[in-house]
Design a protein around this motif. Structure first.
Motif, PDB file in Angstrom:
ATOM      1  N   ARG A 109     -12.998   4.451   2.897  1.00 43.71           N
ATOM      2  CA  ARG A 109     -11.829   5.338   2.850  1.00 43.71           C
ATOM      3  C   ARG A 109     -11.800   6.301   4.032  1.00 43.71           C
ATOM      4  O   ARG A 109     -10.734   6.708   4.463  1.00 43.71           O
ATOM      5  CB  ARG A 109     -11.841   6.123   1.539  1.00 43.71           C
ATOM      6  CG  ARG A 109     -11.585   5.267   0.310  1.00 43.71           C
ATOM      7  CD  ARG A 109     -10.212   4.668   0.330  1.00 43.71           C
ATOM      8  NE  ARG A 109      -9.916   3.903  -0.885  1.00 43.71           N
ATOM      9  CZ  ARG A 109      -8.806   3.207  -1.063  1.00 43.71           C
ATOM     10  NH1 ARG A 109      -7.895   3.178  -0.100  1.00 43.71           N
ATOM     11  NH2 ARG A 109      -8.610   2.558  -2.182  1.00 43.71           N
ATOM     12  N   GLU A 110     -12.966   6.673   4.533  1.00 40.01           N
ATOM     13  CA  GLU A 110     -13.031   7.634   5.633  1.00 40.01           C
ATOM     14  C   GLU A 110     -13.223   6.874   6.937  1.00 40.01           C
ATOM     15  O   GLU A 110     -14.339   6.603   7.378  1.00 40.01           O
ATOM     16  CB  GLU A 110     -14.181   8.622   5.402  1.00 40.01           C
ATOM     17  CG  GLU A 110     -14.012   9.436   4.128  1.00 40.01           C
ATOM     18  CD  GLU A 110     -15.221  10.320   3.861  1.00 40.01           C
ATOM     19  OE1 GLU A 110     -16.297  10.035   4.436  1.00 40.01           O
ATOM     20  OE2 GLU A 110     -15.084  11.285   3.097  1.00 40.01           O
ATOM     21  N   PRO A 126      -5.640   4.602   9.271  1.00 39.00           N
ATOM     22  CA  PRO A 126      -5.190   4.927   7.901  1.00 39.00           C
ATOM     23  C   PRO A 126      -3.698   4.748   7.751  1.00 39.00           C
ATOM     24  O   PRO A 126      -2.918   5.033   8.665  1.00 39.00           O
ATOM     25  CB  PRO A 126      -5.615   6.392   7.738  1.00 39.00           C
ATOM     26  CG  PRO A 126      -5.731   6.914   9.132  1.00 39.00           C
ATOM     27  CD  PRO A 126      -6.181   5.778   9.983  1.00 39.00           C
ATOM     28  N   GLY A 127      -3.281   4.253   6.596  1.00 36.02           N
ATOM     29  CA  GLY A 127      -1.870   4.033   6.313  1.00 36.02           C
ATOM     30  C   GLY A 127      -1.334   5.029   5.306  1.00 36.02           C
ATOM     31  O   GLY A 127      -2.031   5.963   4.891  1.00 36.02           O
ATOM     32  N   PRO A 128      -0.106   4.854   4.855  1.00 33.39           N
ATOM     33  CA  PRO A 128       0.488   5.773   3.874  1.00 33.39           C
ATOM     34  C   PRO A 128      -0.119   5.583   2.489  1.00 33.39           C
ATOM     35  O   PRO A 128      -0.807   4.599   2.209  1.00 33.39           O
ATOM     36  CB  PRO A 128       1.964   5.381   3.888  1.00 33.39           C
ATOM     37  CG  PRO A 128       1.989   3.972   4.368  1.00 33.39           C
ATOM     38  CD  PRO A 128       0.856   3.831   5.326  1.00 33.39           C
ATOM     39  N   LEU A 129       0.139   6.542   1.603  1.00 36.16           N
ATOM     40  CA  LEU A 129      -0.348   6.486   0.230  1.00 36.16           C
ATOM     41  C   LEU A 129       0.403   5.435  -0.578  1.00 36.16           C
ATOM     42  O   LEU A 129       1.600   5.209  -0.362  1.00 36.16           O
ATOM     43  CB  LEU A 129      -0.208   7.849  -0.445  1.00 36.16           C
ATOM     44  CG  LEU A 129      -1.140   8.962   0.048  1.00 36.16           C
ATOM     45  CD1 LEU A 129      -0.698  10.295  -0.535  1.00 36.16           C
ATOM     46  CD2 LEU A 129      -2.582   8.665  -0.328  1.00 36.16           C
ATOM     47  N   GLN A 168      -5.045   4.400  -6.322  1.00 31.85           N
ATOM     48  CA  GLN A 168      -3.859   5.041  -5.736  1.00 31.85           C
ATOM     49  C   GLN A 168      -4.311   5.965  -4.611  1.00 31.85           C
ATOM     50  O   GLN A 168      -4.327   7.185  -4.727  1.00 31.85           O
ATOM     51  CB  GLN A 168      -3.078   5.816  -6.797  1.00 31.85           C
ATOM     52  CG  GLN A 168      -1.704   6.276  -6.314  1.00 31.85           C
ATOM     53  CD  GLN A 168      -0.959   7.062  -7.371  1.00 31.85           C
ATOM     54  OE1 GLN A 168      -1.386   7.127  -8.523  1.00 31.85           O
ATOM     55  NE2 GLN A 168       0.162   7.652  -6.990  1.00 31.85           N
ATOM     56  N   ASP A 169      -4.648   5.350  -3.505  1.00 32.33           N
ATOM     57  CA  ASP A 169      -5.131   6.068  -2.338  1.00 32.33           C
ATOM     58  C   ASP A 169      -4.313   5.613  -1.135  1.00 32.33           C
ATOM     59  O   ASP A 169      -3.225   5.049  -1.294  1.00 32.33           O
ATOM     60  CB  ASP A 169      -6.630   5.793  -2.134  1.00 32.33           C
ATOM     61  CG  ASP A 169      -7.342   6.933  -1.451  1.00 32.33           C
ATOM     62  OD1 ASP A 169      -6.839   7.394  -0.407  1.00 32.33           O
ATOM     63  OD2 ASP A 169      -8.405   7.353  -1.948  1.00 32.33           O
ATOM     64  N   ARG A 170      -4.859   5.808   0.033  1.00 33.40           N
ATOM     65  CA  ARG A 170      -4.141   5.410   1.236  1.00 33.40           C
ATOM     66  C   ARG A 170      -4.282   3.914   1.492  1.00 33.40           C
ATOM     67  O   ARG A 170      -5.311   3.312   1.209  1.00 33.40           O
ATOM     68  CB  ARG A 170      -4.660   6.178   2.454  1.00 33.40           C
ATOM     69  CG  ARG A 170      -4.236   7.645   2.465  1.00 33.40           C
ATOM     70  CD  ARG A 170      -4.554   8.287   3.800  1.00 33.40           C
ATOM     71  NE  ARG A 170      -4.037   9.653   3.829  1.00 33.40           N
ATOM     72  CZ  ARG A 170      -2.789   9.978   4.142  1.00 33.40           C
ATOM     73  NH1 ARG A 170      -1.927   9.019   4.474  1.00 33.40           N
ATOM     74  NH2 ARG A 170      -2.390  11.230   4.142  1.00 33.40           N
ATOM     75  N   GLY A 171      -3.226   3.349   2.054  1.00 42.29           N
ATOM     76  CA  GLY A 171      -3.285   1.978   2.491  1.00 42.29           C
ATOM     77  C   GLY A 171      -3.963   1.884   3.845  1.00 42.29           C
ATOM     78  O   GLY A 171      -4.632   2.805   4.309  1.00 42.29           O
ATOM     79  N   ALA A 188       2.926   0.827   2.002  1.00 40.74           N
ATOM     80  CA  ALA A 188       1.461   0.835   2.099  1.00 40.74           C
ATOM     81  C   ALA A 188       0.930  -0.577   1.899  1.00 40.74           C
ATOM     82  O   ALA A 188       1.344  -1.282   0.981  1.00 40.74           O
ATOM     83  CB  ALA A 188       0.860   1.777   1.062  1.00 40.74           C
ATOM     84  N   ALA A 205      -8.005  -2.427   1.828  1.00 39.57           N
ATOM     85  CA  ALA A 205      -8.048  -0.961   1.857  1.00 39.57           C
ATOM     86  C   ALA A 205      -8.921  -0.468   0.712  1.00 39.57           C
ATOM     87  O   ALA A 205      -8.480  -0.400  -0.442  1.00 39.57           O
ATOM     88  CB  ALA A 205      -6.641  -0.384   1.754  1.00 39.57           C
TER      89      ALA A 205
END
Length: 393
Positions: A109-110, A126-129, A168-171, A188, A205
């Motif tokens: 994720r990071e 990183p992409g949108p949520l 439900q995080d970032r794409g 996403a 992702a």
């Protein structure tokens, strides 16, 4: 003054020991590492056992990615954060994919913190949520914090699948040439495919699809079954482990040796001197044969006590109550009749054994042979009641 100082030092040491003991009693938080050894919600143990028990060739990689086993068809990197994948390992993985292998990389994720070489190679950003969606679940609480994404292009291991369950995080955005989004929701993207030579790289992702808590949701497990069906699948465990610490400096070893030498000299100079060693006392024990002979002598001199006879009948009546429901306080004739009716044992057998027992009780002393004869009759009755011996006619 010296005693007070010693007491104070020991008091501090005891307080530190108590504090350490209390701190270890706290519950260990569940591991967040998606390892096949982690049985917690975010581990991958369920996937490993599912594939292995399903007959698929699945194994773990505990060494560098430079030494992948020959014949490997799919390599899985599940968000490793223990140690980074080196540039040489990235080149080895790229050659593996170019030759027709498949890489499933579940991104951390990071981005930019743990796997810089892999992210540079695949050009990840990183992409949108993801929007919230509970489609396909029985209740809204079946997977709190998750969302349902759609399969846009059913290609490769996504063939025949419709929805996946992820966090439900970032794409994820993949700026690599030839990258195609396969699954996502809204704007996403959850799954990308990158074609390299004769093989493919599937970039996901996060490690959501491999986690124990989401493996059985929607089509998640079918994705892994399709990958494992291609051939031997290897799950990397090497990069979940922390890199070994650097070796201790030689100066520290020299300092420790000096301290030990000083302590040894002090102990030698101030220690109490002991006298000459005394000769070792040889303790002679009795042999096992002596114990056996003593036991035999006691058994020869022992006599049968009359109090043992009523215990035979009491034990049999207790078994009749448990096995056939015959009350212990029932008359002997009635008990014998019910024994024959419900247990199939002739009433004469029980009445004869009880008559011989009563006759022995009337004698002033009981010979061992007479006791053995009556005990044998009662033993046959107990075994007959228990169904272990056919009823003697």
């Amino acid at each position: 003054m010296k005693n007070a100082r010693t007491i104070a030092i020991f008091g501090v040491l005891i307080a530190l020991a108590l504090a350490a003991g209390l701190s270890t009693d706290r519950d260990t938080p569940p591991s967040l590492v998606p390892s096949v050894e982690n049985t917690g919600p975010q581990g991958a143990r369920a996937l490993f056992l599912f594939l292995r028990e399903g007959g698929h060739a699945v194994s773990e990689q505990h060494t560098s990615l430079d030494s992948l086993a020959a014949g490997t068809r799919t390599l899985v990197l599940a968000a490793p954060i223990g140690r980074p994948v080196s540039d040489d390992e990235v080149l080895a993985v790229e050659r593996f994919v170019q030759a027709g292998g498949t890489l499933a990389y579940l991104s951390t994720r990071e981005l930019g913190r743990h796997q810089a070489a892999l992210e540079k190679w695949l050009k990840l950003e990183p992409g949108p949520l993801f929007p919230a969606s509970e489609r396909g679940l029985a209740t809204d609480l079946a997977d709190a914090g998750g969302t349902t994404v759609d399969v846009w292009l059913d290609a490769g291991p996504l063939r025949g699948l419709s929805t996946l369950r992820v966090s439900q995080d970032r794409g994820l955005l993949v700026d690599h040439p030839g990258a195609i989004p396969l699954a996502g929701l809204g704007g996403a993207v959850a799954v990308w495919r990158v074609a390299l030579g004769q093989g493919h790289v599937y970039v996901l992702a996060g490690a959501d699809l491999v986690e124990n808590r989401r493996l059985e949701l929607l089509d998640n497990v079918r994705f892994w079954s399709a990958l494992a069906a291609r051939g031997p699948l290897v799950i990397d465990e090497f990069h979940h482990q922390l890199a070994p610490p650097p070796p201790i400096s030689r100066g520290i070893w020299v300092f420790a040796a000096q301290v030990l030498a000083v302590v040894g000299i002090y102990a030698l100079s101030r220690g109490t001197r002991f006298g000459e060693p005394r000769p070792l006392l040889v303790e002679k024990h009795r042999s096992a044969l002596e114990y056996v002979r003593s036991m035999g002598w006691l058994m020869r001199r022992s006599k049968v006590e009359k109090e043992l006879l009523p215990e035979l009948d009491k034990s049999l009546r207790h078994q009749l109550q448990e096995q056939l429901g015959i009350p212990p306080d029932l008359e002997d004739s009635e008990a014998a009749r019910r024994l024959e009716q419900e247990g199939g044992v002739p009433a004469s057998h029980y009445l004869d054994a009880k008559a011989q027992l009563t006759s022995l009780l009337a004698q002033p002393s009981v010979r061992p042979a007479d006791f053995a004869r009556v005990a044998r009759l009662y033993a046959h009755l107990e075994r007959a009641v228990a169904g272990q011996e056919a009823t003697r006619r």
